[in-house]
Design an enzyme around this catalytic site. Structure first.
Site, PDB file in Angstrom:
ATOM      1  N   CYS A 256     -11.117  -4.121  -3.487  1.00 38.02           N
ATOM      2  CA  CYS A 256      -9.903  -4.850  -3.768  1.00 38.02           C
ATOM      3  C   CYS A 256     -10.372  -6.427  -4.478  1.00 38.02           C
ATOM      4  CB  CYS A 256      -8.853  -5.041  -3.009  1.00 38.02           C
ATOM      5  SG  CYS A 256      -8.153  -3.399  -2.645  1.00 38.02           S
TER       6      CYS A 256
ATOM      7  N   GLU B 166      -0.011   5.227   0.692  1.00 36.78           N
ATOM      8  CA  GLU B 166      -0.913   6.075   1.184  1.00 36.78           C
ATOM      9  C   GLU B 166      -0.657   7.539   0.515  1.00 36.78           C
ATOM     10  OE1 GLU B 166      -1.997   4.058   5.441  1.00 36.78           O
ATOM     11  OE2 GLU B 166      -0.753   5.807   5.485  1.00 36.78           O
TER      12      GLU B 166
ATOM     13  N   GLU C 245      -3.192  -4.236  -3.257  1.00 40.61           N
ATOM     14  CA  GLU C 245      -3.798  -5.195  -4.295  1.00 40.61           C
ATOM     15  C   GLU C 245      -3.388  -4.332  -5.614  1.00 40.61           C
ATOM     16  OE1 GLU C 245      -6.014  -6.572  -0.740  1.00 40.61           O
ATOM     17  OE2 GLU C 245      -5.078  -4.701  -1.342  1.00 40.61           O
TER      18      GLU C 245
ATOM     19  N   ASN D 100       0.788  -1.284  -0.074  1.00 42.03           N
ATOM     20  CA  ASN D 100      -0.072   0.000  -0.056  1.00 42.03           C
ATOM     21  C   ASN D 100       0.819   1.336  -0.069  1.00 42.03           C
ATOM     22  OD1 ASN D 100       0.767  -0.570   2.768  1.00 42.03           O
ATOM     23  ND2 ASN D 100      -1.126   0.576   3.537  1.00 42.03           N
TER      24      ASN D 100
ATOM     25  N   CYS E 264      -4.030   0.611  -2.508  1.00 41.40           N
ATOM     26  CA  CYS E 264      -4.002  -0.403  -1.736  1.00 41.40           C
ATOM     27  C   CYS E 264      -2.903  -1.511  -2.338  1.00 41.40           C
ATOM     28  CB  CYS E 264      -5.363  -1.345  -1.951  1.00 41.40           C
ATOM     29  SG  CYS E 264      -6.745  -0.221  -1.138  1.00 41.40           S
TER      30      CYS E 264
END
Length: 140
Positions: free
Chosen positions: A100, A51, A62, A49, A60
């Site tokens: 996700c 941010e 994913e 991830n 994310c």
């Protein structure tokens, strides 16, 4: 279950997810996440991830993983995800959120096996009635 010529080494997938988590950028939530997946051609790919101060534009793990899948696959012949593991800062597997899960469905389908505390589980159980390209009228 997903048809594949590769065996699933869950320990290797979890280790790759942990390594990816160590590269996460999570200064706002302090919740680093790493994800790893086995592809149908036997590769392990991963993502973490990332941010952002606007929080809503956070990527994310994913997302990073799927981006790596696209980048590392031959043009026009994307590999498919066979097995998926995700970890956060706490021990044990971390399940992907609904958004996700839909992203993973697109690149692995209903038979993608997801690591979870109760044991590996097909994505179709975690995302009943998920949909893909074949469900769109212009692609039937």
């Amino acid at each position: 279950m997903a048809e594949s010529h590769v065996d699933i080494d869950w320990n290797a997938l979890r280790a790759a997810a942990e390594d990816a988590r160590d590269h996460a950028y999570a200064p706002y939530s302090d919740h680093p996440v790493g994800a790893a997946a086995l592809t149908n051609d036997g590769r392990i790919i991963s993502g973490c991830n990332v941010e952002n101060a606007s929080i809503g534009t956070t990527l994310c793990a994913e997302c990073g993983l799927v981006s790596e899948l696209a980048k590392s696959s031959p043009a026009g012949r994307p590999a498919r995800l066979v097995a998926f593991a995700c970890v956060g800062p706490n021990p044990g597997p971390l399940l992907p959120c609904g958004r996700c899960r839909q992203l993973l469905w697109e690149h692995g389908g209903p038979d993608l096996i997801i690591d979870r505390a109760g044991g590996p589980t097909p994505l179709s159980v975690l995302l009943p009635d998920g949909f893909g390209r074949e469900d769109l009228p212009e692609h039937r």
